[in-house]
Design a protein around this motif. Structure first.
Motif: not given
Length: 246
Positions: A43-46, A227-246
């Motif tokens: 949330a803070a990263a976004l 399943h329980h590890e993905v949320l805290a991983g950098t792979g998930f965070r980096d993908t979210v930031l990349d996909v939502l970048a404007r």
């Protein structure tokens, strides 16, 4: 933490707002917005990219009210709650990130809010409905009086739900509601195809490639973890930031 359409909602406002729609973050089953999105730092990263970030607790979870019936916590009902949250936030359009149950509920939102969902990242989504395998009567008995479940999967869900103490009965109703309207895929009615993110060791998401193909060849990203590890991983965070970048 003001209440919005009955739900507890956290809103992170950026110091330097970007010219981009807000982002709705939808947490997983038995969790809440703080655990999935605030504590993991996403949330803070976004917000640091200039996005307003809206983080609700689903009905029956976190600081939100306990449901009175299973009908309140079907996936379409939960999605309608979230659309009401975005209505009150004044969001004409918005992006979505959902994980596990959050991804399941997010799937319903483009149909519930036509033309308003722009980009979406759906993490840890099971292409079927795991809760259809739950013996719901046995689950309710286990929660109410501790009766042991004969079925191992139901027993596992009962253990997960029971760990939430006085919130357990509401979570059992969530299981009942979700299994009553099982996930079946179908059209994705947003402006852009979703991006799916799965853990390489996540058995719950097996078959997600077929779902991605069924909506027109959506992008599928595999990251390290179960399943329980993905949320805290950098792979998930980096993908979210990349996909939502404007």
């Amino acid at each position: 933490m003001p209440d919005t359409p009955g739900l507890a909602v956290r809103t992170l406002t950026p110091d330097a707002p970007a010219d981009a729609p807000p982002v709705l973050l939808v947490h997983g089953f038995g969790s809440d917005g703080t655990a999935d999105w605030v504590d993991t730092g996403l949330a803070a990263a976004l917000a640091a990219t200039g996005r307003t970030v809206i983080v609700p607790d689903l009905c029956g979870h976190g600081a939100s009210p306990v449901p009175e019936s299973a009908a309140e916590v079907t996936a379409p009902a939960l999605a309608a709650d979230l659309v009401a949250v975005m209505d009150q936030a004044g969001a004409a359009t918005f992006d979505i990130v959902g994980y596990s149950l959050g991804a399941r509920v997010a799937w319903e939102i483009p149909s519930a809010a036509p033309g308003r969902v722009e980009r979406a990242v759906l993490g840890g989504l099971a292409p079927g409905e795991p809760f259809t395998a739950v013996d719901i009567e046995a689950l309710h008995r286990a929660v109410s009086d501790g009766t042991e479940c004969e079925d191992p999967f139901t027993a596992a869900i009962a253990g997960m739900v029971g760990a939430h103490g006085d919130r357990a009965a509401g979570l059992a109703l969530c299981v009942e509601g979700l299994r009553s309207v099982p996930f079946q895929g179908g059209p994705w009615n947003a402006k852009a195809l979703p991006v799916f993110v799965v853990g390489e060791n996540d058995d719950l998401t097996r078959g997600i490639d077929g779902l991605a193909e069924s909506v027109g060849g959506a992008r599928l990203v595999t990251v390290p973890g179960a399943h329980h590890e993905v949320l805290a991983g950098t792979g998930f965070r980096d993908t979210v930031l990349d996909v939502l970048a404007r």
